[in-house]
Scaffold this motif. Sequence first.
Motif, PDB file in Angstrom:
ATOM      1  N   TYR A 168       0.768  -1.337   0.060  1.00  0.00           N
ATOM      2  CA  TYR A 168      -0.047  -0.044   0.083  1.00  0.00           C
ATOM      3  C   TYR A 168       0.966   1.249  -0.124  1.00  0.00           C
ATOM      4  N   GLY A 169       2.039   1.340   0.533  1.00  0.00           N
ATOM      5  CA  GLY A 169       2.687   2.435   0.777  1.00  0.00           C
ATOM      6  C   GLY A 169       3.832   2.643   0.082  1.00  0.00           C
ATOM      7  N   ASP A 196       0.408   2.186   6.374  1.00  0.00           N
ATOM      8  CA  ASP A 196      -0.115   3.524   6.112  1.00  0.00           C
ATOM      9  C   ASP A 196       1.252   4.216   6.377  1.00  0.00           C
ATOM     10  N   LEU A 210      -2.138   2.456  11.096  1.00  0.00           N
ATOM     11  CA  LEU A 210      -3.116   2.548  10.417  1.00  0.00           C
ATOM     12  C   LEU A 210      -4.118   3.542  10.311  1.00  0.00           C
ATOM     13  N   VAL A 215      -2.302   7.374   3.035  1.00  0.00           N
ATOM     14  CA  VAL A 215      -2.605   6.266   2.167  1.00  0.00           C
ATOM     15  C   VAL A 215      -4.237   5.888   2.092  1.00  0.00           C
ATOM     16  N   ILE A 217      -6.456   3.984   2.396  1.00  0.00           N
ATOM     17  CA  ILE A 217      -6.723   2.521   2.745  1.00  0.00           C
ATOM     18  C   ILE A 217      -7.915   1.684   2.005  1.00  0.00           C
ATOM     19  N   ASN A 236       2.112  -3.121   9.951  1.00  0.00           N
ATOM     20  CA  ASN A 236       1.960  -1.851  10.314  1.00  0.00           C
ATOM     21  C   ASN A 236       2.898  -1.604  11.579  1.00  0.00           C
TER      22      ASN A 236
END
Length: 236
Positions: A168-169, A196, A210, A215, A217, A236
């Motif tokens: 995701y990041g 995140d 998070l 981001v 999510i 995370n």
Amino acid sequence: MTAPIELLLHSYSLRFALWHDPRFDVFALLDRAVREGFAGVALNVNGPRYRFLGGDEPAHVARVADAIRERGLTVDIETSGTAPAHLERLLGLATRLGARNLRTYTRHAGPRAEVIAATVADLRAAAPAAAAAGVDVLLENHEEFTGVELARVLEAVDHPAVGALYDYGNSMMLHEEPHAALDAMLPWTRKAHLKDHVVLADGRVAGVPLGAGSVPIVELTRRLAEAGATRIAFEN
């Protein structure tokens, strides 16, 4: 209707406990995954004695495999490097543990075109062993490739046993928006790392709890689910 998502607890989330607390080992990690309702674990085995697995002795690996089964958990393992001999050794570990996926990322260095070509060649060579083992090799957008570059690699490899792991990041480290990375990677993505990030005033990217970062999510997760991804590791 989308399929249910299996949420795995990533060993990286508890790396400091695994490194420094002698009372917290891989078996404690499995117990915590059960206690907190995770479907399984993602174990980083990248390093001496398989790192967070806690040992490379066959008897220890068998004990961990038994513990995973006894707790009704699913498991994936993670390494780095794309050398075919290395991946084949880790595919053997994956089968002993009952792992479904083996995550990796390239460790080649040099001009971009050469790194891409070397990674493609490695994955093409390792793909038959992955298929024979019944374990997918997943190339992550770690901090070496943008999502666009990673898609070029997988398009060139073109083998069903080799796919993508979307983080995701991580694309933010390469000044690529998370959406842009997912746009490129989505056709090959079979799993994701959920985290995140926030961009600091000086341009550095920092991990945050998070939901506390920038981001998107929810939107990214929705896109992954709609595309059929059912496996996400909480990192995370």
